[in-house]
Design a protein around this motif. Structure first.
Motif, short mmCIF file in Angstrom:
data_model
loop_
_atom_site.label_atom_id
_atom_site.label_comp_id
_atom_site.label_asym_id
_atom_site.label_seq_id
_atom_site.Cartn_x
_atom_site.Cartn_y
_atom_site.Cartn_z
N TYR A 295 0.85 -1.19 0.00
CA TYR A 295 0.00 0.00 0.00
C TYR A 295 0.88 1.24 0.00
CZ TYR A 295 -3.45 3.46 1.46
OH TYR A 295 -4.25 4.57 1.52
N ALA A 296 0.66 2.11 -0.98
CA ALA A 296 1.49 3.31 -1.13
C ALA A 296 0.71 4.59 -0.93
CB ALA A 296 2.14 3.31 -2.52
N GLY A 297 -0.44 4.52 -0.24
CA GLY A 297 -1.26 5.69 0.00
C GLY A 297 -0.63 6.65 1.00
N ASP A 298 -1.32 7.74 1.25
CA ASP A 298 -0.78 8.80 2.10
C ASP A 298 -0.52 8.34 3.53
OD1 ASP A 298 -0.87 10.56 0.00
OD2 ASP A 298 -2.84 11.38 0.54
N GLY A 299 -1.32 7.40 4.02
CA GLY A 299 -1.15 6.95 5.41
C GLY A 299 -0.23 5.78 5.58
N ALA A 300 0.59 5.45 4.55
CA ALA A 300 1.46 4.29 4.63
C ALA A 300 2.47 4.41 5.77
CB ALA A 300 2.20 4.10 3.30
N GLN A 301 2.62 3.33 6.50
CA GLN A 301 3.56 3.27 7.63
C GLN A 301 4.98 3.23 7.10
OE1 GLN A 301 2.64 2.94 10.95
NE2 GLN A 301 4.60 2.46 11.86
N LYS A 302 5.92 3.90 7.78
CA LYS A 302 7.30 3.99 7.31
C LYS A 302 8.27 3.14 8.13
CE LYS A 302 6.46 7.11 4.06
NZ LYS A 302 5.03 7.35 4.27
N ALA A 303 8.06 3.05 9.43
CA ALA A 303 9.03 2.42 10.31
C ALA A 303 8.94 0.89 10.26
CB ALA A 303 8.83 2.89 11.74
N VAL A 304 10.09 0.23 10.37
CA VAL A 304 10.15 -1.23 10.49
C VAL A 304 9.80 -1.60 11.93
CG1 VAL A 304 11.71 -3.21 10.49
CG2 VAL A 304 11.81 -1.53 8.64
N MET A 305 8.98 -2.63 12.09
CA MET A 305 8.49 -3.03 13.42
C MET A 305 8.85 -4.48 13.72
SD MET A 305 4.71 -1.20 13.20
CE MET A 305 4.45 -1.83 11.51
N ASP A 306 8.83 -4.82 15.01
CA ASP A 306 9.21 -6.18 15.41
C ASP A 306 8.33 -6.72 16.53
OD1 ASP A 306 11.98 -7.89 16.91
OD2 ASP A 306 10.82 -8.50 15.16
N PHE A 307 7.17 -6.17 16.76
CA PHE A 307 6.31 -6.73 17.81
C PHE A 307 5.75 -8.07 17.33
CE2 PHE A 307 3.46 -4.19 15.19
CZ PHE A 307 2.33 -4.99 15.06
N PRO A 308 5.54 -9.04 18.23
CA PRO A 308 5.03 -10.34 17.80
C PRO A 308 3.55 -10.29 17.43
CG PRO A 308 5.19 -10.26 20.18
CD PRO A 308 5.82 -8.99 19.66
N ILE A 309 3.16 -11.23 16.57
CA ILE A 309 1.75 -11.34 16.18
C ILE A 309 1.07 -12.28 17.18
CG2 ILE A 309 0.16 -12.10 14.39
CD1 ILE A 309 2.45 -11.59 12.36
N THR A 310 0.12 -11.74 17.92
CA THR A 310 -0.58 -12.51 18.94
C THR A 310 -2.07 -12.53 18.65
OG1 THR A 310 -0.78 -10.57 20.35
CG2 THR A 310 1.14 -11.97 20.69
N ALA A 311 -2.80 -13.36 19.34
CA ALA A 311 -4.25 -13.39 19.18
C ALA A 311 -4.85 -12.10 19.72
CB ALA A 311 -4.84 -14.58 19.94
N PRO A 312 -5.95 -11.62 19.11
CA PRO A 312 -6.56 -10.36 19.58
C PRO A 312 -7.15 -10.50 20.97
CG PRO A 312 -7.89 -11.39 17.86
CD PRO A 312 -6.62 -12.18 17.95
#
Length: 251
Positions: free
Chosen positions: A234-251
């Motif tokens: 996604y290259a829209g205006d609200g695209a996130q820039k920073a690289v992240m490393d938080f784990p993917i957990t259940a909601p």
């Protein structure tokens, strides 16, 4: 048991971060299901059904997370495709940086548990220069998604097991692993020239399906990747820039 010295405890604290120091999920990173529960999900890197043969580091739950803007844009793509009788299935979304590192380690270590399905004609030491593995992935910025097209012409999804997952990902549609999608020319994560977006070595039907998916995504600000027909950022205006490393957990 003899108590640990102060020096030892300090050293351990530098090596193993406490839970309070773990990277939190940013507020703008959302579960796709909360935005559009009609988009199907098969998060492969939370399972052993991927090119490494093991769940990747950081995938503690089979969930798709994206930046809010990317998720909302993807929901609009889904609405457009549903009007045409089709829909989306996602295989990967946000990818923790530790999972990207896990892929890199796999490319340098011995063993090929899923070679027959995912890269039968490629040596994994070549993943880097062929563009299939990267040191930094846009997936870790929360804007990139791996996905496919589902529709009335798609064969029903198979139930996966290691023994059943040996079919070449670039084999003819009826002979490879059935992921529930229409014919896209290859399966997901197929490290093969047939997976290149503009490949002419696939059927006319597969080419039309790729074009349908690409056009629907392009209208909402997603840009494809030439080596992988399933990969869009996604290259829209609200695209996130920073690289992240938080784990993917259940909601």
């Amino acid at each position: 048991m003899r108590p640990l010295s102060t020096a030892t405890l300090l050293c351990m604290s530098l090596i193993v971060p406490s839970l309070s120091q773990a990277e939190p999920r940013p507020a703008n990173m959302v579960y796709l299901r909360t935005v559009d529960p009609t988009i199907e999900q098969d998060i492969r890197y939370a399972t052993a059904h991927n090119f490494t043969g093991h769940p990747l580091d950081g995938y503690e739950a089979p969930q798709c997370l994206l930046s809010l803007d990317a998720a909302q844009a993807l929901a609009r793509v889904q609405a457009s495709l549903k009007a045409q009788g089709y829909g989306l299935k996602v295989f990967d979304c946000y990818r923790p940086a530790r999972a990207v590192a896990d892929m890199g380690r796999f490319a340098t270590q011995p063993g090929d548990p899923r070679k027959a399905e995912f890269y039968p004609r490629v040596d994994k030491q070549d993943f880097w220069h062929l563009g299939y593995v990267a040191k930094v992935s846009n997936h870790s910025r929360g804007n990139t998604v791996d996905l496919t097209l589902i529709g009335p012409q798609g064969l029903p999804a198979d139930t996966w097991s290691p023994a059943a997952s040996q079919a070449d990902c670039a084999a003819p549609y009826g002979q490879r692993w059935h992921d529930g999608a229409v014919d896209m020319g290859t399966g997901f994560d197929c490290f093969d020239e047939r997976a290149h977006t503009d490949s002419q070595a696939i059927t006319a039907t597969a080419q039309q399906n790729r074009e349908r998916l690409t056009e629907a995504l392009k209208k909402e600000g997603f840009v494809g990747y030439s080596k992988e027909w399933w990969h869009f950022t996604y290259a829209g205006d609200g695209a996130q820039k920073a690289v992240m490393d938080f784990p993917i957990t259940a909601p």
